[in-house]
Motif scaffolding. Structure first.
Motif, mmCIF file in Angstrom:
data_model
loop_
_atom_site.group_PDB
_atom_site.id
_atom_site.type_symbol
_atom_site.label_atom_id
_atom_site.label_comp_id
_atom_site.label_asym_id
_atom_site.label_seq_id
_atom_site.Cartn_x
_atom_site.Cartn_y
_atom_site.Cartn_z
ATOM 1 N N LEU A 20 0.822 -1.207 0.000
ATOM 2 C CA LEU A 20 0.000 0.000 0.000
ATOM 3 C C LEU A 20 0.859 1.262 0.000
ATOM 4 O O LEU A 20 0.546 2.245 -0.687
ATOM 5 C CB LEU A 20 -0.936 -0.002 1.213
ATOM 6 C CG LEU A 20 -2.100 -0.999 1.167
ATOM 7 C CD1 LEU A 20 -2.802 -1.065 2.520
ATOM 8 C CD2 LEU A 20 -3.100 -0.592 0.077
ATOM 9 N N VAL A 21 1.930 1.232 0.776
ATOM 10 C CA VAL A 21 2.823 2.400 0.824
ATOM 11 C C VAL A 21 3.492 2.611 -0.519
ATOM 12 O O VAL A 21 3.547 3.732 -1.042
ATOM 13 C CB VAL A 21 3.879 2.211 1.932
ATOM 14 C CG1 VAL A 21 4.933 3.310 1.846
ATOM 15 C CG2 VAL A 21 3.219 2.244 3.312
ATOM 16 N N GLU A 22 4.003 1.545 -1.107
ATOM 17 C CA GLU A 22 4.683 1.665 -2.399
ATOM 18 C C GLU A 22 3.724 2.066 -3.515
ATOM 19 O O GLU A 22 4.144 2.642 -4.524
ATOM 20 C CB GLU A 22 5.380 0.352 -2.738
ATOM 21 C CG GLU A 22 6.566 0.047 -1.812
ATOM 22 C CD GLU A 22 7.225 -1.270 -2.132
ATOM 23 O OE1 GLU A 22 6.635 -2.071 -2.893
ATOM 24 O OE2 GLU A 22 8.330 -1.515 -1.613
ATOM 25 N N ALA A 23 2.439 1.772 -3.328
ATOM 26 C CA ALA A 23 1.440 2.166 -4.320
ATOM 27 C C ALA A 23 0.984 3.613 -4.125
ATOM 28 O O ALA A 23 0.095 4.080 -4.835
ATOM 29 C CB ALA A 23 0.232 1.223 -4.240
ATOM 30 N N GLY A 24 1.581 4.291 -3.151
ATOM 31 C CA GLY A 24 1.217 5.687 -2.916
ATOM 32 C C GLY A 24 -0.085 5.859 -2.180
ATOM 33 O O GLY A 24 -0.763 6.879 -2.367
ATOM 34 N N ARG A 25 -0.431 4.896 -1.338
ATOM 35 C CA ARG A 25 -1.691 4.968 -0.588
ATOM 36 C C ARG A 25 -1.405 4.867 0.912
ATOM 37 O O ARG A 25 -1.817 3.915 1.581
ATOM 38 C CB ARG A 25 -2.630 3.856 -1.038
ATOM 39 C CG ARG A 25 -2.874 3.865 -2.545
ATOM 40 C CD ARG A 25 -3.630 2.650 -3.013
ATOM 41 N NE ARG A 25 -5.013 2.678 -2.583
ATOM 42 C CZ ARG A 25 -5.882 1.689 -2.828
ATOM 43 N NH1 ARG A 25 -5.492 0.605 -3.495
ATOM 44 N NH2 ARG A 25 -7.130 1.783 -2.405
ATOM 45 N N PRO A 26 -0.674 5.813 1.485
ATOM 46 C CA PRO A 26 -0.316 5.738 2.905
ATOM 47 C C PRO A 26 -1.524 5.761 3.834
ATOM 48 O O PRO A 26 -1.481 5.161 4.913
ATOM 49 C CB PRO A 26 0.575 6.968 3.114
ATOM 50 C CG PRO A 26 0.212 7.899 1.997
ATOM 51 C CD PRO A 26 -0.141 7.021 0.838
ATOM 52 N N GLU A 27 -2.612 6.447 3.434
ATOM 53 C CA GLU A 27 -3.804 6.476 4.286
ATOM 54 C C GLU A 27 -4.395 5.080 4.450
ATOM 55 O O GLU A 27 -4.815 4.689 5.545
ATOM 56 C CB GLU A 27 -4.859 7.425 3.698
ATOM 57 C CG GLU A 27 -4.443 8.876 3.620
ATOM 58 C CD GLU A 27 -3.571 9.175 2.409
ATOM 59 O OE1 GLU A 27 -3.411 8.253 1.570
ATOM 60 O OE2 GLU A 27 -3.066 10.298 2.289
ATOM 61 N N ARG A 28 -4.428 4.327 3.360
ATOM 62 C CA ARG A 28 -4.927 2.957 3.430
ATOM 63 C C ARG A 28 -3.985 2.090 4.255
ATOM 64 O O ARG A 28 -4.429 1.189 4.979
ATOM 65 C CB ARG A 28 -5.067 2.378 2.016
ATOM 66 C CG ARG A 28 -6.185 3.011 1.185
ATOM 67 C CD ARG A 28 -7.565 2.615 1.731
ATOM 68 N NE ARG A 28 -7.733 1.173 1.751
ATOM 69 C CZ ARG A 28 -8.130 0.436 0.714
ATOM 70 N NH1 ARG A 28 -8.386 1.035 -0.450
ATOM 71 N NH2 ARG A 28 -8.280 -0.864 0.835
ATOM 72 N N ALA A 29 -2.680 2.352 4.149
ATOM 73 C CA ALA A 29 -1.706 1.595 4.940
ATOM 74 C C ALA A 29 -1.904 1.866 6.429
ATOM 75 O O ALA A 29 -1.847 0.941 7.255
ATOM 76 C CB ALA A 29 -0.287 1.957 4.511
ATOM 77 N N ILE A 30 -2.154 3.138 6.774
ATOM 78 C CA ILE A 30 -2.402 3.488 8.174
ATOM 79 C C ILE A 30 -3.651 2.781 8.687
ATOM 80 O O ILE A 30 -3.668 2.244 9.805
ATOM 81 C CB ILE A 30 -2.537 5.020 8.326
ATOM 82 C CG1 ILE A 30 -1.190 5.690 8.087
ATOM 83 C CG2 ILE A 30 -3.074 5.373 9.714
ATOM 84 C CD1 ILE A 30 -1.246 7.207 8.052
ATOM 85 N N GLN A 31 -4.698 2.762 7.890
ATOM 86 C CA GLN A 31 -5.937 2.100 8.297
ATOM 87 C C GLN A 31 -5.714 0.603 8.473
ATOM 88 O O GLN A 31 -6.238 -0.005 9.415
ATOM 89 C CB GLN A 31 -7.031 2.355 7.257
ATOM 90 C CG GLN A 31 -8.413 1.858 7.694
ATOM 91 C CD GLN A 31 -8.867 2.483 9.003
ATOM 92 O OE1 GLN A 31 -8.811 3.693 9.167
ATOM 93 N NE2 GLN A 31 -9.307 1.651 9.941
ATOM 94 N N ALA A 32 -4.940 -0.003 7.573
ATOM 95 C CA ALA A 32 -4.648 -1.432 7.684
ATOM 96 C C ALA A 32 -3.894 -1.721 8.980
ATOM 97 O O ALA A 32 -4.142 -2.739 9.645
ATOM 98 C CB ALA A 32 -3.841 -1.905 6.480
#
Length: 216
Positions: free
Chosen positions: A52-64
């Motif tokens: 998720l982080v590498e895909a540029g989606r840090p918000e989703r990574a935080i939620q995960a």
């Protein structure tokens, strides 16, 4: 002679030694269960957050991470939440969170170390009290009562042996878990920073520097 008779022959100091033995067993089981690397670093969760982080989606990574709270996710969340303020601030956040979270890994290790140090001393105290009983009997009877003398010697030997039986596994467990914690901390450093660097693709081959405080 039965176990109960041997226990009673050891005198009153056998009770704190028995308590220390039970406490040691409980702490070893607890640490063995909670210091499993698979419990602290769930590889599927690590891969998901990293992707998720590498895909540029840090918000989703935080939620995960928040959906699956653990030492690893708490550290990564701290870095991700500060990522918008720059790489150095994110690394500092991981460092601070790492210091806080690794305290949980060291939980109860001091208790094991204390038991390992104190149990032989309690056994030695039993030896001293047993020998006092022996010399008191000699003073009162002139050494003519072998049964009374053997009671004191028996008490001294039992408490000494029991103190060592408690201390030896406690010391082994303390050293084993201490080294295990150091290995887990090193892996947390590597994985957390690797995840963080997914936000900074300019780095083709990031140099990962240890930032989590070394476990003493």
């Amino acid at each position: 002679m039965s176990f109960i008779e041997i226990f009673q022959a050891g005198g009153f100091l056998m009770y704190p030694l028995a308590l220390a033995y039970l406490l040691t067993a409980a702490l070893i089981i607890e640490r063995a269960m909670n210091l499993r690397e698979s419990r602290i670093l769930n590889q599927s969760l690590v891969d998901r957050v990293t992707d998720l982080v590498e895909a540029g989606r840090p918000e989703r990574a935080i939620q995960a991470c928040r959906d699956s709270p653990s030492i690893f996710t708490n550290i990564v969340v701290a870095g991700l939440e500060m990522s918008s303020k720059g790489e150095m601030r994110a690394k500092e956040a991981i460092e601070d969170a790492g210091r806080h979270e690794t305290v949980k890994l060291k939980r109860y290790l001091n208790a094991l170390g204390t038991i390992a140090a104190v149990a032989p001393l309690v056994g030695l105290l039993g030896t001293v009290t047993g020998m006092i009983l022996v010399f008191r009997t000699i003073a009162e009877t002139g050494g003519g009562q072998a049964a009374a003398l053997s009671t004191g010697i028996f008490q001294a030997l039992i408490t000494t042996a029991t103190g060592l039986l408690v201390a030896i596994p406690a010391l082994i467990a303390h050293n084993f878990f201490q080294e295990k914690v150091e290995g887990i901390v090193t892996e947390l450093e590597r994985v957390s920073l690797r995840t963080l660097y997914g936000l900074y693709p300019i780095r083709s081959e990031p140099v990962i520097q240890p930032v989590i405080e070394e476990v003493e």
